[in-house]
Design a protein around this motif. Structure first.
Motif, PDB file in Angstrom:
ATOM      1  N   CYS A  32      55.231 -37.220  -2.578  1.00  0.00           N
ATOM      2  CA  CYS A  32      54.179 -38.236  -2.432  1.00  0.00           C
ATOM      3  C   CYS A  32      54.505 -39.478  -3.261  1.00  0.00           C
ATOM      4  O   CYS A  32      54.333 -40.606  -2.807  1.00  0.00           O
ATOM      5  CB  CYS A  32      52.819 -37.684  -2.850  1.00  0.00           C
ATOM      6  N   PHE A  33      54.980 -39.251  -4.476  1.00  0.00           N
ATOM      7  CA  PHE A  33      55.347 -40.354  -5.368  1.00  0.00           C
ATOM      8  C   PHE A  33      56.424 -41.228  -4.745  1.00  0.00           C
ATOM      9  O   PHE A  33      56.315 -42.456  -4.727  1.00  0.00           O
ATOM     10  CB  PHE A  33      55.824 -39.787  -6.710  1.00  0.00           C
ATOM     11  N   THR A  34      57.473 -40.614  -4.208  1.00  0.00           N
ATOM     12  CA  THR A  34      58.581 -41.394  -3.652  1.00  0.00           C
ATOM     13  C   THR A  34      58.169 -42.141  -2.384  1.00  0.00           C
ATOM     14  O   THR A  34      58.777 -43.153  -2.050  1.00  0.00           O
ATOM     15  CB  THR A  34      59.810 -40.511  -3.346  1.00  0.00           C
ATOM     16  N   GLN A  35      57.137 -41.674  -1.690  1.00  0.00           N
ATOM     17  CA  GLN A  35      56.681 -42.348  -0.476  1.00  0.00           C
ATOM     18  C   GLN A  35      55.675 -43.466  -0.757  1.00  0.00           C
ATOM     19  O   GLN A  35      55.365 -44.255   0.135  1.00  0.00           O
ATOM     20  CB  GLN A  35      56.083 -41.332   0.489  1.00  0.00           C
ATOM     21  N   ALA A  36      55.190 -43.535  -1.993  1.00  0.00           N
ATOM     22  CA  ALA A  36      54.220 -44.572  -2.341  1.00  0.00           C
ATOM     23  C   ALA A  36      54.900 -45.943  -2.373  1.00  0.00           C
ATOM     24  O   ALA A  36      56.097 -46.052  -2.633  1.00  0.00           O
ATOM     25  CB  ALA A  36      53.602 -44.271  -3.709  1.00  0.00           C
ATOM     26  N   LYS A  37      54.115 -46.971  -2.117  1.00  0.00           N
ATOM     27  CA  LYS A  37      54.620 -48.337  -2.214  1.00  0.00           C
ATOM     28  C   LYS A  37      54.945 -48.623  -3.673  1.00  0.00           C
ATOM     29  O   LYS A  37      54.324 -48.060  -4.583  1.00  0.00           O
ATOM     30  CB  LYS A  37      53.578 -49.326  -1.716  1.00  0.00           C
ATOM     31  N   ASP A  38      55.904 -49.499  -3.906  1.00  0.00           N
ATOM     32  CA  ASP A  38      56.352 -49.791  -5.268  1.00  0.00           C
ATOM     33  C   ASP A  38      55.210 -50.159  -6.202  1.00  0.00           C
ATOM     34  O   ASP A  38      55.153 -49.692  -7.333  1.00  0.00           O
ATOM     35  CB  ASP A  38      57.401 -50.909  -5.269  1.00  0.00           C
ATOM     36  N   GLU A  39      54.265 -50.989  -5.728  1.00  0.00           N
ATOM     37  CA  GLU A  39      53.157 -51.407  -6.595  1.00  0.00           C
ATOM     38  C   GLU A  39      52.201 -50.261  -6.905  1.00  0.00           C
ATOM     39  O   GLU A  39      51.492 -50.279  -7.898  1.00  0.00           O
ATOM     40  CB  GLU A  39      52.415 -52.610  -6.010  1.00  0.00           C
ATOM     41  N   GLU A  40      52.172 -49.244  -6.050  1.00  0.00           N
ATOM     42  CA  GLU A  40      51.314 -48.085  -6.286  1.00  0.00           C
ATOM     43  C   GLU A  40      51.979 -47.034  -7.171  1.00  0.00           C
ATOM     44  O   GLU A  40      51.292 -46.213  -7.766  1.00  0.00           O
ATOM     45  CB  GLU A  40      50.917 -47.435  -4.959  1.00  0.00           C
ATOM     46  N   LYS A  42      53.469 -47.183 -10.082  1.00  0.00           N
ATOM     47  CA  LYS A  42      53.112 -47.247 -11.501  1.00  0.00           C
ATOM     48  C   LYS A  42      51.792 -46.528 -11.765  1.00  0.00           C
ATOM     49  O   LYS A  42      51.689 -45.698 -12.653  1.00  0.00           O
ATOM     50  CB  LYS A  42      53.004 -48.698 -11.968  1.00  0.00           C
ATOM     51  N   ARG A  43      50.785 -46.875 -10.965  1.00  0.00           N
ATOM     52  CA  ARG A  43      49.480 -46.236 -11.152  1.00  0.00           C
ATOM     53  C   ARG A  43      49.539 -44.745 -10.883  1.00  0.00           C
ATOM     54  O   ARG A  43      48.956 -43.946 -11.596  1.00  0.00           O
ATOM     55  CB  ARG A  43      48.433 -46.895 -10.261  1.00  0.00           C
ATOM     56  N   TRP A  44      50.257 -44.358  -9.839  1.00  0.00           N
ATOM     57  CA  TRP A  44      50.401 -42.950  -9.475  1.00  0.00           C
ATOM     58  C   TRP A  44      51.078 -42.189 -10.603  1.00  0.00           C
ATOM     59  O   TRP A  44      50.672 -41.096 -10.973  1.00  0.00           O
ATOM     60  CB  TRP A  44      51.212 -42.862  -8.172  1.00  0.00           C
ATOM     61  N   PHE A  45      52.140 -42.782 -11.156  1.00  0.00           N
ATOM     62  CA  PHE A  45      52.897 -42.176 -12.243  1.00  0.00           C
ATOM     63  C   PHE A  45      52.000 -41.954 -13.463  1.00  0.00           C
ATOM     64  O   PHE A  45      51.929 -40.845 -13.996  1.00  0.00           O
ATOM     65  CB  PHE A  45      54.076 -43.093 -12.599  1.00  0.00           C
ATOM     66  N   VAL A  46      51.318 -43.003 -13.894  1.00  0.00           N
ATOM     67  CA  VAL A  46      50.486 -42.917 -15.101  1.00  0.00           C
ATOM     68  C   VAL A  46      49.304 -41.968 -14.886  1.00  0.00           C
ATOM     69  O   VAL A  46      48.987 -41.158 -15.753  1.00  0.00           O
ATOM     70  CB  VAL A  46      50.007 -44.318 -15.540  1.00  0.00           C
ATOM     71  N   LYS A  47      48.674 -42.020 -13.729  1.00  0.00           N
ATOM     72  CA  LYS A  47      47.547 -41.120 -13.446  1.00  0.00           C
ATOM     73  C   LYS A  47      48.019 -39.663 -13.463  1.00  0.00           C
ATOM     74  O   LYS A  47      47.379 -38.806 -14.077  1.00  0.00           O
ATOM     75  CB  LYS A  47      46.922 -41.461 -12.099  1.00  0.00           C
ATOM     76  N   SER A  48      49.121 -39.383 -12.813  1.00  0.00           N
ATOM     77  CA  SER A  48      49.642 -38.009 -12.779  1.00  0.00           C
ATOM     78  C   SER A  48      49.984 -37.524 -14.173  1.00  0.00           C
ATOM     79  O   SER A  48      49.677 -36.394 -14.549  1.00  0.00           O
ATOM     80  CB  SER A  48      50.886 -37.929 -11.887  1.00  0.00           C
ATOM     81  N   TRP A  49      50.648 -38.376 -14.957  1.00  0.00           N
ATOM     82  CA  TRP A  49      51.024 -37.992 -16.318  1.00  0.00           C
ATOM     83  C   TRP A  49      49.782 -37.686 -17.150  1.00  0.00           C
ATOM     84  O   TRP A  49      49.706 -36.652 -17.808  1.00  0.00           O
ATOM     85  CB  TRP A  49      51.844 -39.087 -16.997  1.00  0.00           C
ATOM     86  N   THR A  50      48.782 -38.578 -17.124  1.00  0.00           N
ATOM     87  CA  THR A  50      47.601 -38.359 -17.972  1.00  0.00           C
ATOM     88  C   THR A  50      46.819 -37.132 -17.537  1.00  0.00           C
ATOM     89  O   THR A  50      46.247 -36.434 -18.370  1.00  0.00           O
ATOM     90  CB  THR A  50      46.682 -39.599 -18.005  1.00  0.00           C
ATOM     91  N   GLN A  51      46.789 -36.836 -16.230  1.00  0.00           N
ATOM     92  CA  GLN A  51      46.082 -35.643 -15.779  1.00  0.00           C
ATOM     93  C   GLN A  51      46.796 -34.376 -16.247  1.00  0.00           C
ATOM     94  O   GLN A  51      46.163 -33.439 -16.729  1.00  0.00           O
ATOM     95  CB  GLN A  51      45.936 -35.653 -14.258  1.00  0.00           C
ATOM     96  N   LYS A  52      48.103 -34.352 -16.132  1.00  0.00           N
ATOM     97  CA  LYS A  52      48.858 -33.183 -16.588  1.00  0.00           C
ATOM     98  C   LYS A  52      48.765 -33.041 -18.107  1.00  0.00           C
ATOM     99  O   LYS A  52      48.642 -31.926 -18.636  1.00  0.00           O
ATOM    100  CB  LYS A  52      50.312 -33.279 -16.123  1.00  0.00           C
ATOM    101  N   GLU A  53      48.793 -34.155 -18.816  1.00  0.00           N
ATOM    102  CA  GLU A  53      48.650 -34.119 -20.266  1.00  0.00           C
ATOM    103  C   GLU A  53      47.263 -33.611 -20.664  1.00  0.00           C
ATOM    104  O   GLU A  53      47.123 -32.826 -21.605  1.00  0.00           O
ATOM    105  CB  GLU A  53      48.902 -35.512 -20.836  1.00  0.00           C
ATOM    106  N   ALA A  54      46.222 -34.013 -19.920  1.00  0.00           N
ATOM    107  CA  ALA A  54      44.862 -33.542 -20.200  1.00  0.00           C
ATOM    108  C   ALA A  54      44.763 -32.027 -20.037  1.00  0.00           C
ATOM    109  O   ALA A  54      44.146 -31.345 -20.856  1.00  0.00           O
ATOM    110  CB  ALA A  54      43.864 -34.240 -19.272  1.00  0.00           C
ATOM    111  N   VAL A  55      45.393 -31.482 -18.997  1.00  0.00           N
ATOM    112  CA  VAL A  55      45.387 -30.033 -18.782  1.00  0.00           C
ATOM    113  C   VAL A  55      46.108 -29.331 -19.926  1.00  0.00           C
ATOM    114  O   VAL A  55      45.595 -28.373 -20.512  1.00  0.00           O
ATOM    115  CB  VAL A  55      46.050 -29.656 -17.438  1.00  0.00           C
TER     116      VAL A  55
END
Length: 108
Positions: A32-40, A42-55
């Motif tokens: 899903c990450f690799t299929q996202a548009k370039d501008e999306e 960054k947000r996808w990366f940071v959101k995924s990281w913070t969610q996994k870090e929260a868990v």
């Protein structure tokens, strides 16, 4: 970790960002990450990281937990962005989080 993540999101660091993402995302998430548009991405990366870090923090394991194995339903998170590179995620293991469960107070 925050400053390292921010450096990955700088222009010209896309290849390194992709390598790091591949190391902490599940295979399905990475696709899903690799299929996202370039501008999306960054947000996808940071959101995924913070969610996994929260868990991992909620379970008391921190960064020692294998992030590729963390795949929780979105309903267990309450997430929001402060700006383009700052994202907050709250995780609750035993129940779903509703917006009315959370109060956010920003201080300068």
């Amino acid at each position: 970790v925050e400053s390292q993540l921010r450096r990955l999101l700088e222009p010209g660091k896309e290849e390194k960002c992709n390598r790091v993402a591949k190391g902490f995302l599940s295979q399905a998430e990475y696709e899903c990450f690799t299929q996202a548009k370039d501008e999306e991405k960054k947000r996808w990366f940071v959101k995924s990281w913070t969610q996994k870090e929260a868990v991992s923090k909620a379970l008391g394991k921190g960064l020692a937990m294998e992030f590729t194995q963390i795949c929780e339903p979105m309903e267990k998170f309450w997430s929001f962005s402060i700006d383009d590179v700052h994202y907050v995620s709250i995780y609750c293991e035993d129940r779903l989080i509703r917006e009315e469960d959370v109060t956010v107070c920003m201080m300068n």
